[in-house]
Structures are given as structure tokens and as C-alpha cells.
Design a protein around this motif. Sequence first.
Motif, PDB file in Angstrom:
ATOM      1  N   MET A   1       0.826  -1.208   0.000  1.00 42.83           N
ATOM      2  CA  MET A   1       0.000   0.000   0.000  1.00 42.83           C
ATOM      3  C   MET A   1       0.863   1.262   0.000  1.00 42.83           C
ATOM      4  SD  MET A   1      -3.028  -1.347   2.528  1.00 42.83           S
ATOM      5  CE  MET A   1      -3.726   0.259   2.792  1.00 42.83           C
ATOM      6  N   LEU A   2       1.956   1.236   0.743  1.00 37.52           N
ATOM      7  CA  LEU A   2       2.865   2.373   0.756  1.00 37.52           C
ATOM      8  C   LEU A   2       3.487   2.586  -0.629  1.00 37.52           C
ATOM      9  CD1 LEU A   2       4.384   4.585   2.308  1.00 37.52           C
ATOM     10  CD2 LEU A   2       6.096   2.838   2.897  1.00 37.52           C
ATOM     11  N   ARG A   3       3.953   1.507  -1.257  1.00 37.03           N
ATOM     12  CA  ARG A   3       4.559   1.626  -2.583  1.00 37.03           C
ATOM     13  C   ARG A   3       3.528   2.036  -3.628  1.00 37.03           C
ATOM     14  NH1 ARG A   3       7.154  -3.037  -4.757  1.00 37.03           N
ATOM     15  NH2 ARG A   3       5.342  -4.075  -3.960  1.00 37.03           N
ATOM     16  N   ALA A   4       2.299   1.545  -3.501  1.00 32.57           N
ATOM     17  CA  ALA A   4       1.251   1.945  -4.444  1.00 32.57           C
ATOM     18  C   ALA A   4       0.956   3.439  -4.292  1.00 32.57           C
ATOM     19  CB  ALA A   4      -0.017   1.112  -4.217  1.00 32.57           C
ATOM     20  N   TRP A   5       0.939   3.928  -3.056  1.00 32.63           N
ATOM     21  CA  TRP A   5       0.734   5.352  -2.827  1.00 32.63           C
ATOM     22  C   TRP A   5       1.871   6.159  -3.438  1.00 32.63           C
ATOM     23  CZ3 TRP A   5      -2.743   8.802  -2.021  1.00 32.63           C
ATOM     24  CH2 TRP A   5      -2.401  10.059  -1.556  1.00 32.63           C
ATOM     25  N   TRP A   6       3.094   5.700  -3.225  1.00 35.88           N
ATOM     26  CA  TRP A   6       4.251   6.378  -3.817  1.00 35.88           C
ATOM     27  C   TRP A   6       4.165   6.376  -5.339  1.00 35.88           C
ATOM     28  CZ3 TRP A   6       8.471   3.721  -0.380  1.00 35.88           C
ATOM     29  CH2 TRP A   6       8.542   4.383   0.852  1.00 35.88           C
TER      30      TRP A   6
ATOM     31  N   GLY B   1      -0.701  -9.605 -10.536  1.00 40.57           N
ATOM     32  CA  GLY B   1      -0.932  -8.857 -11.773  1.00 40.57           C
ATOM     33  C   GLY B   1      -1.397  -7.441 -11.503  1.00 40.57           C
ATOM     34  N   LEU B   2      -2.361  -7.295 -10.611  1.00 37.58           N
ATOM     35  CA  LEU B   2      -2.854  -5.957 -10.263  1.00 37.58           C
ATOM     36  C   LEU B   2      -1.756  -5.121  -9.595  1.00 37.58           C
ATOM     37  CD1 LEU B   2      -6.386  -6.901  -8.907  1.00 37.58           C
ATOM     38  CD2 LEU B   2      -5.900  -5.551 -10.959  1.00 37.58           C
TER      39      LEU B   2
ATOM     40  N   VAL C   1       0.558  -3.578 -12.103  1.00 33.63           N
ATOM     41  CA  VAL C   1      -0.066  -2.425 -12.752  1.00 33.63           C
ATOM     42  C   VAL C   1      -0.062  -1.233 -11.786  1.00 33.63           C
ATOM     43  CG1 VAL C   1      -2.208  -1.500 -13.733  1.00 33.63           C
ATOM     44  CG2 VAL C   1      -1.479  -3.828 -14.294  1.00 33.63           C
ATOM     45  N   ALA C   2      -0.351  -1.494 -10.519  1.00 34.17           N
ATOM     46  CA  ALA C   2      -0.431  -0.419  -9.530  1.00 34.17           C
ATOM     47  C   ALA C   2       0.920   0.249  -9.286  1.00 34.17           C
ATOM     48  CB  ALA C   2      -0.976  -0.962  -8.214  1.00 34.17           C
ATOM     49  N   ILE C   3       1.989  -0.509  -9.383  1.00 34.36           N
ATOM     50  CA  ILE C   3       3.290   0.055  -9.022  1.00 34.36           C
ATOM     51  C   ILE C   3       4.137   0.399 -10.234  1.00 34.36           C
ATOM     52  CG2 ILE C   3       5.433  -0.455  -7.790  1.00 34.36           C
ATOM     53  CD1 ILE C   3       3.711  -1.285  -5.586  1.00 34.36           C
ATOM     54  N   LYS C   4       4.074  -0.404 -11.283  1.00 33.86           N
ATOM     55  CA  LYS C   4       4.992  -0.195 -12.406  1.00 33.86           C
ATOM     56  C   LYS C   4       4.314   0.081 -13.738  1.00 33.86           C
ATOM     57  CE  LYS C   4       8.439  -3.509 -10.803  1.00 33.86           C
ATOM     58  NZ  LYS C   4       9.096  -4.750 -11.115  1.00 33.86           N
ATOM     59  N   ARG C   5       3.356  -0.729 -14.080  1.00 30.00           N
ATOM     60  CA  ARG C   5       2.882  -0.767 -15.452  1.00 30.00           C
ATOM     61  C   ARG C   5       1.712   0.155 -15.776  1.00 30.00           C
ATOM     62  NH1 ARG C   5       6.326  -4.391 -16.500  1.00 30.00           N
ATOM     63  NH2 ARG C   5       6.493  -6.456 -15.621  1.00 30.00           N
ATOM     64  N   GLY C   6       1.088   0.719 -14.755  1.00 27.87           N
ATOM     65  CA  GLY C   6      -0.033   1.625 -15.003  1.00 27.87           C
ATOM     66  C   GLY C   6       0.432   2.873 -15.727  1.00 27.87           C
ATOM     67  N   ARG C   7      -0.264   3.239 -16.789  1.00 26.72           N
ATOM     68  CA  ARG C   7       0.180   4.351 -17.631  1.00 26.72           C
ATOM     69  C   ARG C   7      -0.103   5.722 -17.032  1.00 26.72           C
ATOM     70  NH1 ARG C   7       1.033   2.747 -23.350  1.00 26.72           N
ATOM     71  NH2 ARG C   7       0.800   0.494 -23.375  1.00 26.72           N
TER      72      ARG C   7
ATOM     73  N   ALA D   1      -6.126  -4.393  -6.083  1.00 21.45           N
ATOM     74  CA  ALA D   1      -5.175  -5.336  -5.493  1.00 21.45           C
ATOM     75  C   ALA D   1      -5.438  -5.520  -4.003  1.00 21.45           C
ATOM     76  CB  ALA D   1      -3.743  -4.860  -5.737  1.00 21.45           C
ATOM     77  N   VAL D   2      -5.709  -4.437  -3.295  1.00 21.53           N
ATOM     78  CA  VAL D   2      -6.002  -4.535  -1.862  1.00 21.53           C
ATOM     79  C   VAL D   2      -7.288  -5.327  -1.634  1.00 21.53           C
ATOM     80  CG1 VAL D   2      -6.622  -3.213   0.210  1.00 21.53           C
ATOM     81  CG2 VAL D   2      -4.696  -2.475  -1.233  1.00 21.53           C
ATOM     82  N   LEU D   3      -8.305  -5.088  -2.450  1.00 21.03           N
ATOM     83  CA  LEU D   3      -9.551  -5.861  -2.330  1.00 21.03           C
ATOM     84  C   LEU D   3      -9.308  -7.345  -2.608  1.00 21.03           C
ATOM     85  CD1 LEU D   3     -12.081  -3.377  -3.984  1.00 21.03           C
ATOM     86  CD2 LEU D   3     -11.830  -3.924  -1.538  1.00 21.03           C
ATOM     87  N   THR D   4      -8.446  -7.640  -3.556  1.00 21.47           N
ATOM     88  CA  THR D   4      -8.099  -9.029  -3.856  1.00 21.47           C
ATOM     89  C   THR D   4      -7.369  -9.654  -2.669  1.00 21.47           C
ATOM     90  OG1 THR D   4      -7.957  -8.521  -6.207  1.00 21.47           O
ATOM     91  CG2 THR D   4      -6.896 -10.552  -5.473  1.00 21.47           C
ATOM     92  N   PHE D   5      -6.468  -8.907  -2.066  1.00 18.18           N
ATOM     93  CA  PHE D   5      -5.762  -9.384  -0.882  1.00 18.18           C
ATOM     94  C   PHE D   5      -6.760  -9.698   0.235  1.00 18.18           C
ATOM     95  CE2 PHE D   5      -3.349  -9.198   2.989  1.00 18.18           C
ATOM     96  CZ  PHE D   5      -2.099  -9.696   2.663  1.00 18.18           C
ATOM     97  N   LEU D   6      -7.719  -8.801   0.447  1.00 13.71           N
ATOM     98  CA  LEU D   6      -8.730  -9.026   1.481  1.00 13.71           C
ATOM     99  C   LEU D   6      -9.582 -10.246   1.169  1.00 13.71           C
ATOM    100  CD1 LEU D   6      -9.783  -5.342   2.227  1.00 13.71           C
ATOM    101  CD2 LEU D   6      -8.278  -6.829   3.576  1.00 13.71           C
TER     102      LEU D   6
END
Length: 128
Positions: free
Chosen positions: A23-28, A85-86, A89-95, A107-112
Motif C-alpha cells: 500500500m505504501l509503494r502503491a501510494w508512492w 498482476g494488479l 499495474v499499480a506500481i509499475k505498469r499503469g500508464r 489489489a487490496v480488495l483481492t488481498f482481502l
Amino acid sequence: MEHYFLIKHLHMTVAGLSLGFFMLRAWWSYRQSPWLGRRWVRIAPHVIDTALLGLGLWLMVALSLWPHQQPWLAAKLIALLVYIGLGTVAIKRGRSPAVRGVAGVAAVLTFLYMVGAAVRHSPLSWLN
């Protein structure tokens, strides 16, 4: 199974650490922070997630729980692939930041979902 509770609680602790750091890296990533480029930030997730996977595999083998016999475990492993996969996309591949943000939330919802499948021992996760 002398160390079952230790391994189980380590697995749960490392899962929480993995989610928190994700979550921290996704926020960053969403904020396009330079912190994502730091060496320790790039290495730590691999160490954490390797430990998480190793502990999970240890539990699976020690308890003789096999995905083809336990639908909840099969669902959890499939969800793990979706989460990975999500996460990429959240950290690297999202445009764009918006795409990365949506992928991060998904991704967080999938984790839950995975947590619910493990806690409830059901592929319906929290719905059961």
C-alpha cells in the motif's frame, strides 16, 4: 507439527507486512514519488513476499492441504496470481496515476478476498 502456531503466525504477520508495504509503494507510485527508485524499496518486497510464499507452502505441506482437494486454497492461489498482476499495474505498469490508483485499490480488495478465503476456508471468502 511442532511449530504450527509459530509458522502460522509468522505467515499472518508477514502477510500484514506485505500488504502494508504494498500500500505504501502503491501510494508512492500514484504520487510519482522518488522513493520508489530507492534500492531497498525495490528489494524488500521480494524478500517479504518470498518469506510469505515459503511460509504458506510450509503450512500447505505440513497440513497436507492441496489445492485440488481444498477449493478455498485453490481460490486463494488463483487470487494470488490476480493480486500479483494488479500489483504490477499499480506500481509499475499503469500508464497514469488514475490507472495505478484503481489497480492498487483492486489489489487490496483481492488481498482481502484471500484473507477471507483463508479465515473462512471457503472460496466465497467473506460472503460465506
